[in-house]
Scaffold this motif. Structure first.
Motif, short mmCIF file in Angstrom:
data_model
loop_
_atom_site.label_atom_id
_atom_site.label_comp_id
_atom_site.label_asym_id
_atom_site.label_seq_id
_atom_site.Cartn_x
_atom_site.Cartn_y
_atom_site.Cartn_z
N MET A 83 0.69 -1.15 0.28
CA MET A 83 -0.14 -0.06 0.52
C MET A 83 0.67 1.18 -0.28
O MET A 83 2.08 1.56 0.75
CB MET A 83 -1.07 0.11 1.37
N VAL A 84 0.30 2.30 -0.81
CA VAL A 84 1.03 3.75 -0.62
C VAL A 84 0.21 4.43 -0.55
O VAL A 84 -0.86 5.07 -1.52
CB VAL A 84 1.94 3.59 -2.16
N PHE A 85 -0.09 5.39 0.24
CA PHE A 85 -0.74 6.38 0.90
C PHE A 85 -0.46 7.94 0.17
O PHE A 85 0.49 8.61 0.23
CB PHE A 85 -1.54 6.75 2.08
N GLN A 86 -1.08 9.24 0.55
CA GLN A 86 -0.96 10.20 0.28
C GLN A 86 0.08 10.75 1.42
O GLN A 86 0.60 11.37 0.96
CB GLN A 86 -2.32 10.66 -0.11
N ASN A 87 -0.30 10.25 2.50
CA ASN A 87 0.61 11.18 3.71
C ASN A 87 2.29 9.96 4.23
O ASN A 87 2.28 10.35 5.00
CB ASN A 87 -0.36 10.86 4.59
N TYR A 88 2.93 9.08 4.03
CA TYR A 88 3.30 8.42 3.20
C TYR A 88 3.35 7.41 4.44
O TYR A 88 4.64 6.36 4.31
CB TYR A 88 5.01 9.12 3.26
N ALA A 89 3.07 8.01 5.02
CA ALA A 89 3.01 7.18 6.79
C ALA A 89 3.95 5.81 6.69
O ALA A 89 4.14 4.79 7.42
CB ALA A 89 1.60 5.62 6.61
N LEU A 90 5.33 7.08 7.12
CA LEU A 90 6.37 6.80 7.58
C LEU A 90 6.84 6.19 8.76
O LEU A 90 5.74 7.48 9.31
CB LEU A 90 8.00 6.92 6.62
N PHE A 91 7.84 6.03 9.47
CA PHE A 91 7.57 5.89 10.81
C PHE A 91 8.48 6.42 10.50
O PHE A 91 9.81 6.44 10.61
CB PHE A 91 8.14 4.05 11.28
N PRO A 92 8.19 7.89 11.45
CA PRO A 92 9.16 8.59 12.69
C PRO A 92 10.90 8.67 12.58
O PRO A 92 11.48 9.11 12.36
CB PRO A 92 9.09 9.80 12.59
N HIS A 93 10.32 7.25 13.52
CA HIS A 93 11.93 7.24 14.81
C HIS A 93 12.81 5.80 13.84
O HIS A 93 13.44 5.93 14.47
CB HIS A 93 11.15 6.98 15.62
N MET A 94 11.88 5.93 12.84
CA MET A 94 12.77 4.69 12.11
C MET A 94 14.08 5.37 10.82
O MET A 94 13.10 6.18 10.06
CB MET A 94 12.63 3.37 11.46
N THR A 95 15.15 4.73 10.65
CA THR A 95 15.61 5.03 9.68
C THR A 95 15.01 4.57 8.01
O THR A 95 14.16 3.70 7.84
CB THR A 95 17.50 5.18 9.20
N VAL A 96 15.38 5.07 6.92
CA VAL A 96 15.01 4.79 5.70
C VAL A 96 14.89 2.73 5.57
O VAL A 96 13.97 2.46 4.97
CB VAL A 96 15.74 5.21 4.48
#
Length: 365
Positions: A83-96
């Motif tokens: 899934m890919v959403f508009q708001n990215y939904a990445l975990f901010p406390h984890m590196t790429v």
């Protein structure tokens, strides 16, 4: 051909209040490896359909199949869907790299497999040198590429994208459209994409399903949707369109004659018309209209008064008063524009029979 179908919606309905159907009776087959876009105005049911496929919403009726298996009782994390959403939904406390490793570790993969796949996914979206950065240190376009890599890293058979480029500026959006399209071509994964941006849908998709009021109005390759809309809603929603209201005078096979309100008669292609005497809506694309001497060979010839020039760089839109309509648009490439034309001029114009489509009258919303 049934064996090349990956997803099947069968009689799917969705209602939130038990009365209003957001999705009415959805029957749709999505082919393996295709890029299918669900396009429509907000509230048309496209996102709800995607969320039912993802497992975040449950159908009120009907069944959704993935590779022949019913998904109705399968939780989202067991569906093998990225899934890919508009708001990215990445975990901010984890590196790429940690963001990309997450979906693999929850699937219990070994560390060597994880690092190999993360490496592959990063090079796929050209972010090798960003592996140790945090999402907050990336631009919007870079974050979107990480979100894309995360959706692809576990090699799902299906990737769902919900307005993934909505937050980006125009130039970056266009760049990312091409990136996603080329990734799709390289990987051969099946993509279902939701957008309300018709340009995006036309640019990226193999097929587009146009949604309106919970139903698919037409599903076809982009060019067919634009050149051969089945009804007035599709003609109005996809690209720019001149609409003339009239009534059906006669019909002879593929051709018909329509009388406009002020008595002018137009020869048109009969696509979606009722009986003689019934209301009809004519659809003509602005770039198909010929001006001045170019209109002489056209079977439909009228005269129109130039009201306004709208300069758009590579082409000019000319607003004209034609057949009693004050907002009839003609589109001309700048290179072909007659520099003598001026506001207030009365000029002959015309169009051919195959470029004017007789469709259903537009219903009031």
């Amino acid at each position: 051909m049934a064996n090349d179908v990956l997803v099947s919606f069968r009689g799917v309905q969705k209602s939130y209040d038990g009365e209003t159907l957001i999705v009415k009776d959805l029957n749709l087959d999505i082919r393996k490896g295709e890029f299918l876009t669900l396009l429509g105005p907000s509230g048309s049911g496209k996102t709800t359909s995607l969320m039912m496929l993802a497992g975040f919403e449950t159908p009120t009726a009907g069944e959704i199949l993935l590779d022949g298996r019913s998904l109705n009782k399968l939780p989202p994390h067991k569906r093998d869907i990225g899934m890919v959403f508009q708001n990215y939904a990445l975990f901010p406390h984890m590196t790429v790299a940690e963001n990309l490793a997450f979906p693999l570790s929850v699937r219990g993969m070994s560390r060597t497999d994880i690092s190999e796949r993360v490496k592959r996914a990063l090079s796929m979206v050209q972010l090798d040198s960003f592996r140790n950065r945090y999402p907050g240190q990336l631009s919007g376009g870079q974050q979107q590429r990480v979100a894309l890599a995360r959706a692809l890293v576990f090699e799902p058979q299906l990737v769902l994208m919900d307005e993934p480029l909505g937050a980006l500026d125009k130039q970056l959006r266009e760049h990312m459209q091409m990136e996603i399209k080329h990734l799709h071509q390289r990987l051969g994964v099946t993509v279902v994409y939701v957008t309300h941006d018709q340009g995006e849908a036309l640019t990226m998709s193999d097929r587009v399903a146009v949604f309106h009021q919970g139903e698919i109005q037409q599903i076809a390759p982009p060019r067919d949707l634009y050149e051969a809309p089945h009804n007035t809603f599709v003609a109005q929603f996809i690209g720019e369109n001149n609409r003339l209201a009239g009534e059906l005078v006669s019909r002879d096979g593929e051709e018909c004659v329509v009388r406009l309100a002020r008595g002018e008669e137009v020869r048109a292609t009969a696509v979606n018309v009722g009986a003689v005497g019934e209301a009809v809506s004519l659809s003509i694309r602005p770039e198909r209209i010929r001006l001045n001497g170019h209109s002489e060979a056209c079977p439909n010839r009228f005269s129109g008064r130039i009201a306004e020039f709208i300069y758009l760089g590579d082409h000019v839109r000319i607003r004209m008063e034609v057949c009693g309509k004050s907002d009839f648009y003609v589109k001309q490439p700048v290179a072909e524009l007659d520099p003598q034309l001026a506001v207030g001029d009365l000029v002959p114009l015309g169009w051919s029979v195959e470029h004017v489509r007789a469709l259903d009258p537009l219903q009031a919303e």
